[in-house]
Design a protein around this motif. Structure first.
Motif, PDB file in Angstrom:
ATOM      1  N   LEU A   1      52.531  37.469  54.029  1.00 45.83           N
ATOM      2  CA  LEU A   1      51.788  38.562  54.631  1.00 45.83           C
ATOM      3  C   LEU A   1      52.761  39.126  56.052  1.00 45.83           C
ATOM      4  O   LEU A   1      52.337  40.254  56.462  1.00 45.83           O
ATOM      5  N   ASP A   2      53.271  38.455  56.832  1.00 43.71           N
ATOM      6  CA  ASP A   2      54.059  38.734  57.545  1.00 43.71           C
ATOM      7  C   ASP A   2      55.688  38.908  57.028  1.00 43.71           C
ATOM      8  O   ASP A   2      56.047  39.750  58.126  1.00 43.71           O
TER       9      ASP A   2
ATOM     10  N   TRP B   1      50.307  37.271  36.400  1.00 44.74           N
ATOM     11  CA  TRP B   1      49.336  37.433  37.174  1.00 44.74           C
ATOM     12  C   TRP B   1      48.449  36.325  37.542  1.00 44.74           C
ATOM     13  O   TRP B   1      47.989  35.543  38.262  1.00 44.74           O
ATOM     14  N   GLN B   2      48.391  35.288  36.315  1.00 47.15           N
ATOM     15  CA  GLN B   2      47.390  33.958  36.238  1.00 47.15           C
ATOM     16  C   GLN B   2      48.180  33.131  37.658  1.00 47.15           C
ATOM     17  O   GLN B   2      47.296  32.331  38.566  1.00 47.15           O
ATOM     18  N   GLN B   3      48.967  33.191  37.839  1.00 47.13           N
ATOM     19  CA  GLN B   3      50.153  31.864  38.183  1.00 47.13           C
ATOM     20  C   GLN B   3      49.862  32.794  39.960  1.00 47.13           C
ATOM     21  O   GLN B   3      49.596  32.133  40.621  1.00 47.13           O
ATOM     22  N   ILE B   4      49.631  34.068  40.119  1.00 48.20           N
ATOM     23  CA  ILE B   4      50.645  35.032  40.980  1.00 48.20           C
ATOM     24  C   ILE B   4      48.818  34.172  41.752  1.00 48.20           C
ATOM     25  O   ILE B   4      48.445  33.577  43.133  1.00 48.20           O
ATOM     26  N   VAL B   5      47.584  34.779  40.893  1.00 44.60           N
ATOM     27  CA  VAL B   5      46.167  34.340  41.312  1.00 44.60           C
ATOM     28  C   VAL B   5      45.814  32.564  41.573  1.00 44.60           C
ATOM     29  O   VAL B   5      45.506  32.632  43.110  1.00 44.60           O
ATOM     30  N   THR B   6      46.445  32.072  41.236  1.00 48.41           N
ATOM     31  CA  THR B   6      46.259  30.024  41.465  1.00 48.41           C
ATOM     32  C   THR B   6      47.597  30.252  42.989  1.00 48.41           C
ATOM     33  O   THR B   6      47.080  28.983  43.271  1.00 48.41           O
ATOM     34  N   GLU B   7      48.892  30.921  42.768  1.00 47.10           N
ATOM     35  CA  GLU B   7      49.424  30.237  43.943  1.00 47.10           C
ATOM     36  C   GLU B   7      49.460  31.229  45.900  1.00 47.10           C
ATOM     37  O   GLU B   7      49.047  30.327  46.453  1.00 47.10           O
ATOM     38  N   LEU B   8      48.524  32.306  45.586  1.00 48.60           N
ATOM     39  CA  LEU B   8      48.348  32.598  46.854  1.00 48.60           C
ATOM     40  C   LEU B   8      46.612  33.077  47.255  1.00 48.60           C
ATOM     41  O   LEU B   8      46.124  33.021  46.290  1.00 48.60           O
ATOM     42  N   PRO B   9      46.537  32.374  47.839  1.00 51.44           N
ATOM     43  CA  PRO B   9      45.262  31.508  49.031  1.00 51.44           C
ATOM     44  C   PRO B   9      44.614  33.153  49.169  1.00 51.44           C
ATOM     45  O   PRO B   9      44.970  34.236  49.732  1.00 51.44           O
ATOM     46  N   PRO B  10      43.143  33.147  48.871  1.00 47.77           N
ATOM     47  CA  PRO B  10      42.576  34.527  49.741  1.00 47.77           C
ATOM     48  C   PRO B  10      42.882  35.193  50.847  1.00 47.77           C
ATOM     49  O   PRO B  10      42.903  33.896  51.456  1.00 47.77           O
TER      50      PRO B  10
ATOM     51  N   LEU C   1      42.431  29.923  55.739  1.00 48.74           N
ATOM     52  CA  LEU C   1      43.907  29.223  56.976  1.00 48.74           C
ATOM     53  C   LEU C   1      45.107  29.295  56.469  1.00 48.74           C
ATOM     54  O   LEU C   1      45.796  29.978  56.881  1.00 48.74           O
ATOM     55  N   LEU C   2      45.384  28.445  54.783  1.00 51.51           N
ATOM     56  CA  LEU C   2      46.922  29.294  54.893  1.00 51.51           C
ATOM     57  C   LEU C   2      47.330  30.223  54.785  1.00 51.51           C
ATOM     58  O   LEU C   2      48.369  30.862  54.883  1.00 51.51           O
ATOM     59  N   SER C   3      46.261  31.410  54.453  1.00 49.31           N
ATOM     60  CA  SER C   3      46.411  32.957  54.680  1.00 49.31           C
ATOM     61  C   SER C   3      46.925  33.159  56.238  1.00 49.31           C
ATOM     62  O   SER C   3      47.238  33.781  57.170  1.00 49.31           O
ATOM     63  N   LYS C   4      45.858  32.445  57.385  1.00 47.75           N
ATOM     64  CA  LYS C   4      46.324  32.362  58.549  1.00 47.75           C
ATOM     65  C   LYS C   4      47.366  32.033  59.395  1.00 47.75           C
ATOM     66  O   LYS C   4      47.733  32.341  59.884  1.00 47.75           O
ATOM     67  N   LEU C   5      47.616  31.048  58.925  1.00 49.52           N
ATOM     68  CA  LEU C   5      49.177  30.509  58.720  1.00 49.52           C
ATOM     69  C   LEU C   5      49.845  31.323  58.874  1.00 49.52           C
ATOM     70  O   LEU C   5      50.799  31.074  59.772  1.00 49.52           O
ATOM     71  N   GLU C   6      50.132  31.988  57.395  1.00 49.05           N
ATOM     72  CA  GLU C   6      50.910  33.048  56.811  1.00 49.05           C
ATOM     73  C   GLU C   6      51.285  34.224  57.906  1.00 49.05           C
ATOM     74  O   GLU C   6      52.558  34.479  57.761  1.00 49.05           O
ATOM     75  N   ARG C   7      50.569  34.274  58.466  1.00 48.65           N
ATOM     76  CA  ARG C   7      50.425  35.243  59.362  1.00 48.65           C
ATOM     77  C   ARG C   7      51.220  34.769  60.872  1.00 48.65           C
ATOM     78  O   ARG C   7      51.542  35.755  61.667  1.00 48.65           O
TER      79      ARG C   7
ATOM     80  N   THR D   1      48.614  42.307  56.809  1.00 46.91           N
ATOM     81  CA  THR D   1      46.672  43.180  55.908  1.00 46.91           C
ATOM     82  C   THR D   1      47.035  42.810  54.642  1.00 46.91           C
ATOM     83  O   THR D   1      45.798  42.519  53.849  1.00 46.91           O
ATOM     84  N   VAL D   2      48.216  42.956  54.182  1.00 51.27           N
ATOM     85  CA  VAL D   2      48.595  42.858  52.461  1.00 51.27           C
ATOM     86  C   VAL D   2      49.789  41.875  51.923  1.00 51.27           C
ATOM     87  O   VAL D   2      50.295  41.780  53.252  1.00 51.27           O
ATOM     88  N   ARG D   3      49.986  41.883  50.962  1.00 47.52           N
ATOM     89  CA  ARG D   3      50.781  41.215  49.937  1.00 47.52           C
ATOM     90  C   ARG D   3      51.676  41.650  49.246  1.00 47.52           C
ATOM     91  O   ARG D   3      51.065  41.921  48.023  1.00 47.52           O
ATOM     92  N   PRO D   4      52.622  42.671  49.736  1.00 48.57           N
ATOM     93  CA  PRO D   4      52.568  43.920  48.852  1.00 48.57           C
ATOM     94  C   PRO D   4      53.832  42.875  47.951  1.00 48.57           C
ATOM     95  O   PRO D   4      54.265  42.122  47.574  1.00 48.57           O
ATOM     96  N   VAL D   5      53.249  42.831  46.474  1.00 44.92           N
ATOM     97  CA  VAL D   5      54.459  42.526  45.394  1.00 44.92           C
ATOM     98  C   VAL D   5      54.961  43.882  44.785  1.00 44.92           C
ATOM     99  O   VAL D   5      54.557  44.786  44.312  1.00 44.92           O
ATOM    100  N   ILE D   6      56.308  44.428  45.437  1.00 42.35           N
ATOM    101  CA  ILE D   6      57.712  45.109  43.854  1.00 42.35           C
ATOM    102  C   ILE D   6      57.863  44.332  42.449  1.00 42.35           C
ATOM    103  O   ILE D   6      58.514  43.411  42.861  1.00 42.35           O
ATOM    104  N   LEU D   7      57.934  45.390  42.053  1.00 45.36           N
ATOM    105  CA  LEU D   7      57.936  46.166  40.624  1.00 45.36           C
ATOM    106  C   LEU D   7      59.212  46.687  40.437  1.00 45.36           C
ATOM    107  O   LEU D   7      58.512  47.859  40.611  1.00 45.36           O
ATOM    108  N   ALA D   8      59.753  46.105  40.003  1.00 44.06           N
ATOM    109  CA  ALA D   8      60.984  47.025  40.262  1.00 44.06           C
ATOM    110  C   ALA D   8      61.611  46.681  38.750  1.00 44.06           C
ATOM    111  O   ALA D   8      62.209  45.416  38.109  1.00 44.06           O
TER     112      ALA D   8
END
Length: 442
Positions: A409-410, A423-432, A436-442, A286-293
């Motif tokens: 996602l898994d 964050w700009q790099q993360i937006v570029t790196e992560l697919p919506p 299809l890449l997100s579906k494969l990540e599940r 459902t989500v990609r958690p990003v932990i900020l510690a």
């Protein structure tokens, strides 16, 4: 409530009647909380050969069974206080063991919902000791996720362990099974290490006497250099094979430690924007958690910068999970007013052996997505901080440094780094999420 114990055993009840003899009470499954659970609640219904009407005085008689069922209905409507009254009434109506277990367990769920850890613990302790409640039920119930983040749960878990209760300590065995799936030829390699070492040892056993004879010399003495070479080869083979065996063991321990950290991470609790407490495993796919510690200033600045990319990050399923160093005491759970018209927050399917199957529910996932916003609050920050420090040690990072950890996602760790993320790099790196890449990540 993850389990109304009136029906899990699927036993038959009977009611004696002077006219009709014995009639079976067949427990048949009816979903009480359509938005909360799919398989957990049961009604027990009485079927009669004779017609019954609402005018019968028997229909107005309270029983422990009817009080438990009514309490479940009230809880599903958010009337927690009224549900508690029904469960307490059931306990005062001479319930049988199954009804008592159901009343105590569901009463504990109500107390957990209200943030009353001590009362929830007392109910569960009684159900465990006197009514054969299985501890695995407590471990797997989403309605008790907030309770599992409290010290009272740790105390209850330790008491159950000392009493011989199965509280999930077969986890080590499960980890080894996962490890074998990830490294399927490790057992075969170990077999050959042991077999070849044994063969070299046997050969060395017969070579040593020959070596002594060669050293002493004589007409029938074997060749010294040839015998010494054979002995050296056998000794070298044993050393190499033993080294490979222990190296493989070390790699397995490292793998088990990583799998254990992943499992521990999956059970850490979060509070969503609707104030519902869930465990991280319930957010998989459902989500990609990003932990900020890190320090409060660093984490606050990172969240402020992330807000500039909020729309794109939400499209990619990013959920910010801030963890402030030193925030070791869990925040108090807000207690709900009992006269409020708001409904009880719905819970997604519990985490049992068939969780993956139940988690495919489109309805449950759509409701969960509606609750998820850009940021979640950690429950039991000390547990989160402990996990992050263990992760830092495993990656050679000094514990206590500012770090970020991006999950897939898994639920597995995608990558991590020191400081706060770009964050700009993360937006570029992560697919919506719909890509299809997100579906494969599940």
């Amino acid at each position: 409530m993850a389990l109304a114990a009136l029906a899990p055993h699927h036993q038959l009840f009977s009611l004696s009647n002077s006219k009709t003899g014995t009639r079976p009470w067949l427990p048949f499954k009816t979903s009480l909380l359509h938005s909360r659970k799919k398989t957990h609640f049961y009604f027990i219904s009485c079927s009669s050969s004779s017609s019954s009407t609402s005018d019968s005085p028997e229909t107005n008689v309270q029983t422990a069974e009817s009080c438990v069922n009514l309490g479940l209905q009230l809880f599903s409507k958010g009337r927690v206080k009224d549900a508690l009254v029904q469960f307490e009434t059931a306990l005062n109506l001479d319930p049988n063991p199954i009804e008592a277990q159901a009343a105590l367990y569901n009463k504990a769920c109500c107390h957990a919902y209200r943030g009353e850890g001590k009362k929830a613990s007392d109910c569960l302790r009684t159900a465990l000791r006197e009514y054969n409640l299985k501890f695995g039920t407590i471990l797997n119930d989403p309605d008790l996720a907030s309770f599992r983040a409290l010290p009272e749960f740790k105390e209850l878990q330790e008491e159950a362990r000392l009493g011989g209760e199965d509280i999930g300590y077969s986890f080590r065995r499960d980890l080894k099974l996962i490890s074998e799936v990830q490294a399927p030829f490790r057992g075969v390699r170990r077999f050959f290490y042991v077999a070849f070492s044994a063969a070299a040892g046997i050969s060395l056993f017969f070579t040593i006497p020959l070596l002594f004879r060669a050293i002493r010399g004589g007409d029938d003495a074997p060749d010294l250099w040839g015998t010494a070479g054979n002995a050296a080869i056998n000794i070298g083979g044993i050393i190499v094979l033993a080294g490979l065996f222990f190296w493989d063991n070390k790699k397995e321990e490292e793998q088990l430690a990583q799998i254990s950290r992943d499992e521990t991470l999956s059970r850490l609790p979060l509070r969503l924007s609707t104030n519902r407490v869930v465990e991280l495993v319930q957010l998989r796919d459902t989500v990609r958690p990003v932990i900020l510690a890190g320090k409060k200033e660093s984490v606050s600045l990172a969240i402020e910068k992330a807000d500039r990319f909020r729309t794109e990050l939400v499209r990619r399923g990013v959920l910010l999970v801030p963890v402030i160093w030193g925030q070791g005491t869990a925040p108090k759970i807000e207690k709900k007013g009992f006269g409020l018209p708001s409904k009880a927050a719905a819970a997604i399917p519990s985490i049992g052996e068939d969780f993956d199957k139940r988690a495919q529910s489109i309805t449950a996932k759509s409701k969960l997505k509606a609750e998820i916003r850009f940021k979640a609050e950690t429950v039991s920050p000390a547990e989160w901080e402990r996990w992050i420090r263990d992760q830092q040690k495993s990656e050679g990072v000094t514990p206590g440094e500012d770090v970020y950890i991006i999950l897939r996602l898994d639920g597995r760790v995608r990558r991590s780094g020191k400081g706060m993320p770009d964050w700009q790099q993360i937006v570029t790196e992560l697919p919506p999420l719909e890509a299809l890449l997100s579906k494969l990540e599940r």
